[in-house]
Scaffold this motif. Structure first.
Motif, mmCIF file in Angstrom:
data_model
loop_
_atom_site.group_PDB
_atom_site.id
_atom_site.type_symbol
_atom_site.label_atom_id
_atom_site.label_comp_id
_atom_site.label_asym_id
_atom_site.label_seq_id
_atom_site.Cartn_x
_atom_site.Cartn_y
_atom_site.Cartn_z
ATOM 1 N N ALA A 44 11.243 37.990 -18.294
ATOM 2 C CA ALA A 44 12.703 37.949 -18.185
ATOM 3 C C ALA A 44 13.123 38.901 -17.075
ATOM 4 C CB ALA A 44 13.342 38.369 -19.500
ATOM 5 N N LEU A 45 13.862 38.409 -16.128
ATOM 6 C CA LEU A 45 14.393 39.235 -15.050
ATOM 7 C C LEU A 45 15.778 38.697 -14.709
ATOM 8 C CD1 LEU A 45 13.407 41.652 -13.384
ATOM 9 C CD2 LEU A 45 12.654 40.055 -11.650
ATOM 10 N N PRO A 46 16.804 39.141 -15.446
ATOM 11 C CA PRO A 46 18.150 38.594 -15.240
ATOM 12 C C PRO A 46 18.729 39.003 -13.884
ATOM 13 C CG PRO A 46 18.209 40.387 -16.837
ATOM 14 C CD PRO A 46 16.769 40.160 -16.491
ATOM 15 N N LEU A 47 18.953 37.997 -13.072
ATOM 16 C CA LEU A 47 19.518 38.203 -11.742
ATOM 17 C C LEU A 47 20.784 37.380 -11.623
ATOM 18 C CD1 LEU A 47 16.252 37.711 -9.655
ATOM 19 C CD2 LEU A 47 17.236 39.874 -10.431
ATOM 20 N N GLY A 48 21.648 37.804 -10.707
ATOM 21 C CA GLY A 48 22.865 37.051 -10.469
ATOM 22 C C GLY A 48 23.168 36.995 -8.981
ATOM 23 N N PRO A 49 23.932 36.014 -8.554
ATOM 24 C CA PRO A 49 24.261 35.892 -7.135
ATOM 25 C C PRO A 49 25.360 36.869 -6.719
ATOM 26 C CG PRO A 49 25.386 34.189 -8.354
ATOM 27 C CD PRO A 49 24.529 34.934 -9.342
ATOM 28 N N VAL A 50 25.277 37.272 -5.470
ATOM 29 C CA VAL A 50 26.325 38.060 -4.817
ATOM 30 C C VAL A 50 26.459 37.513 -3.405
ATOM 31 C CG1 VAL A 50 27.006 40.319 -3.931
ATOM 32 C CG2 VAL A 50 25.852 40.157 -6.120
ATOM 33 N N SER A 51 27.653 37.088 -3.046
ATOM 34 C CA SER A 51 27.875 36.683 -1.656
ATOM 35 C C SER A 51 28.552 37.840 -0.937
ATOM 36 C CB SER A 51 28.717 35.406 -1.575
ATOM 37 O OG SER A 51 30.017 35.615 -2.073
ATOM 38 N N ARG A 72 31.869 38.489 15.825
ATOM 39 C CA ARG A 72 31.147 37.559 14.960
ATOM 40 C C ARG A 72 31.227 37.999 13.511
ATOM 41 N NH1 ARG A 72 26.007 35.561 18.451
ATOM 42 N NH2 ARG A 72 27.294 35.101 20.222
ATOM 43 N N GLY A 73 31.163 37.023 12.649
ATOM 44 C CA GLY A 73 31.086 37.285 11.218
ATOM 45 C C GLY A 73 29.850 36.610 10.654
ATOM 46 N N TYR A 74 29.221 37.278 9.738
ATOM 47 C CA TYR A 74 28.026 36.748 9.096
ATOM 48 C C TYR A 74 28.236 36.808 7.589
ATOM 49 C CZ TYR A 74 25.984 37.648 13.671
ATOM 50 O OH TYR A 74 25.731 37.657 15.009
ATOM 51 N N ALA A 75 27.885 35.740 6.908
ATOM 52 C CA ALA A 75 28.015 35.710 5.457
ATOM 53 C C ALA A 75 26.738 35.141 4.868
ATOM 54 C CB ALA A 75 29.222 34.874 5.045
ATOM 55 N N GLY A 76 26.434 35.558 3.665
ATOM 56 C CA GLY A 76 25.246 35.066 2.999
ATOM 57 C C GLY A 76 25.296 35.376 1.524
ATOM 58 N N THR A 77 24.282 34.913 0.828
ATOM 59 C CA THR A 77 24.177 35.127 -0.605
ATOM 60 C C THR A 77 22.803 35.711 -0.903
ATOM 61 O OG1 THR A 77 25.604 33.248 -1.031
ATOM 62 C CG2 THR A 77 24.293 34.017 -2.861
ATOM 63 N N ARG A 78 22.769 36.654 -1.823
ATOM 64 C CA ARG A 78 21.505 37.209 -2.287
ATOM 65 C C ARG A 78 21.595 37.369 -3.806
ATOM 66 N NH1 ARG A 78 24.567 41.425 -0.514
ATOM 67 N NH2 ARG A 78 24.515 43.348 -1.708
ATOM 68 N N THR A 79 20.469 37.644 -4.416
ATOM 69 C CA THR A 79 20.470 37.903 -5.844
ATOM 70 C C THR A 79 20.288 39.387 -6.078
ATOM 71 O OG1 THR A 79 18.102 37.484 -5.969
ATOM 72 C CG2 THR A 79 19.558 35.650 -6.487
ATOM 73 N N ILE A 80 20.926 39.879 -7.124
ATOM 74 C CA ILE A 80 20.737 41.269 -7.520
ATOM 75 C C ILE A 80 20.551 41.311 -9.032
ATOM 76 C CG2 ILE A 80 22.061 42.216 -5.582
ATOM 77 C CD1 ILE A 80 24.277 42.880 -7.639
ATOM 78 N N PRO A 81 19.890 42.348 -9.509
ATOM 79 C CA PRO A 81 19.716 42.493 -10.957
ATOM 80 C C PRO A 81 21.064 42.625 -11.665
ATOM 81 C CG PRO A 81 18.155 43.861 -9.787
ATOM 82 C CD PRO A 81 19.121 43.335 -8.759
ATOM 83 N N ALA A 82 21.108 42.138 -12.898
ATOM 84 C CA ALA A 82 22.344 42.116 -13.667
ATOM 85 C C ALA A 82 22.947 43.504 -13.867
ATOM 86 C CB ALA A 82 22.098 41.454 -15.020
ATOM 87 N N ASP A 83 22.114 44.544 -13.928
ATOM 88 C CA ASP A 83 22.643 45.892 -14.148
ATOM 89 C C ASP A 83 23.006 46.622 -12.859
ATOM 90 O OD1 ASP A 83 20.154 46.582 -13.147
ATOM 91 O OD2 ASP A 83 19.501 47.668 -14.943
ATOM 92 N N GLY A 84 22.836 45.959 -11.700
ATOM 93 C CA GLY A 84 23.235 46.550 -10.427
ATOM 94 C C GLY A 84 22.233 47.508 -9.812
ATOM 95 N N LEU A 85 21.146 47.811 -10.490
ATOM 96 C CA LEU A 85 20.111 48.677 -9.937
ATOM 97 C C LEU A 85 18.995 47.823 -9.340
ATOM 98 C CD1 LEU A 85 19.667 51.362 -12.751
ATOM 99 C CD2 LEU A 85 20.766 51.664 -10.523
ATOM 100 N N PRO A 86 18.306 48.327 -8.327
ATOM 101 C CA PRO A 86 17.185 47.552 -7.796
ATOM 102 C C PRO A 86 16.040 47.495 -8.804
ATOM 103 C CG PRO A 86 17.283 49.708 -6.745
ATOM 104 C CD PRO A 86 18.491 49.596 -7.624
ATOM 105 N N VAL A 87 15.160 46.553 -8.593
ATOM 106 C CA VAL A 87 13.953 46.417 -9.409
ATOM 107 C C VAL A 87 12.761 46.616 -8.489
ATOM 108 C CG1 VAL A 87 12.513 44.820 -10.749
ATOM 109 C CG2 VAL A 87 14.995 44.798 -11.034
ATOM 110 N N TYR A 88 11.969 47.622 -8.782
ATOM 111 C CA TYR A 88 10.721 47.871 -8.061
ATOM 112 C C TYR A 88 9.703 48.334 -9.080
ATOM 113 C CZ TYR A 88 13.622 47.874 -3.898
ATOM 114 O OH TYR A 88 14.501 47.522 -2.924
ATOM 115 N N GLY A 89 8.604 47.614 -9.187
ATOM 116 C CA GLY A 89 7.580 48.101 -10.087
ATOM 117 C C GLY A 89 6.649 47.033 -10.597
ATOM 118 N N ARG A 90 5.730 47.492 -11.424
ATOM 119 C CA ARG A 90 4.708 46.640 -12.010
ATOM 120 C C ARG A 90 5.186 46.166 -13.381
ATOM 121 N NH1 ARG A 90 -1.266 48.866 -13.265
ATOM 122 N NH2 ARG A 90 -0.174 49.769 -15.044
ATOM 123 N N ALA A 91 5.123 44.866 -13.589
ATOM 124 C CA ALA A 91 5.481 44.297 -14.876
ATOM 125 C C ALA A 91 4.257 44.216 -15.779
ATOM 126 C CB ALA A 91 6.093 42.917 -14.700
#
Length: 172
Positions: free
Chosen positions: A7-14, A96-115
């Motif tokens: 389980a790794l809950p992620l959500g979109p952010v544009s 110029r303007g640039y727009a895009g979408t990425r996913t981020i963890p639901a709690d707003g902190l990055p995820v780095y590590g071994r599962a």
């Protein structure tokens, strides 16, 4: 993550960034005033200058959105937000303007590590601003089994219910 049974809950952010035409030397490093995740669509104010002299100014974050369109309202918000910190930018033209979408963890902190053995996750929260540090951290973790600068709070196990004991064992 789901393909691995995790389980790794992620959500979109544009988001959106703007650039200026080449400018005289203005900043030496990336300047970031992070957004407040508690305020929906609060801008993250960041400024960097490319080797060609262009200023990269941004950004807005629309949580829950896949809309990757450059929007006038976002351009105005970026300008107003940065102008409070850097008054000289109030009238600088954007080319110029640039727009895009990425996913981020639901709690707003990055995820780095071994599962688990052989399974690692790296999910930044701010994209390119974290890239160099994230690459080094993950390389250390995979090669050496640990990374001195990796906070336990970034573990992917925090987002996987029932893994508190395993999280402690993996970080030991």
């Amino acid at each position: 993550a789901a393909l691995c049974g995790r389980a790794l809950p992620l959500g979109p952010v544009s988001g959106q960034m703007m650039t200026t035409p080449p400018q005289p030397f203005y900043v030496r490093a990336l300047v970031v005033v992070a957004h407040n995740a508690a305020i929906p669509d609060c801008p993250a104010r960041d400024l960097r200058q490319g080797a060609d002299g262009r200023l990269w100014v941004g950004t807005v974050n629309h949580h829950g959105s896949y809309n990757a369109a450059v929007r006038r309202a976002d351009t105005d918000l970026i300008r107003a937000s940065m102008s409070r910190i850097f008054p000289a930018l109030a009238g600088i033209p954007f080319d110029r303007g640039y727009a895009g979408t990425r996913t981020i963890p639901a709690d707003g902190l990055p995820v780095y590590g071994r599962a688990e053995e052989g399974l690692y996750f790296a999910v930044p929260m701010s994209g390119i601003a974290e890239a160099a540090a994230a690459g080094r951290t993950m390389a250390e973790l995979i090669v050496d089994g640990k990374s001195p600068g990796l906070p336990e709070a970034f573990s992917p196990l925090r987002l996987d219910p029932g893994n508190e004991g395993r999280a402690k064992a993996l970080s030991a």
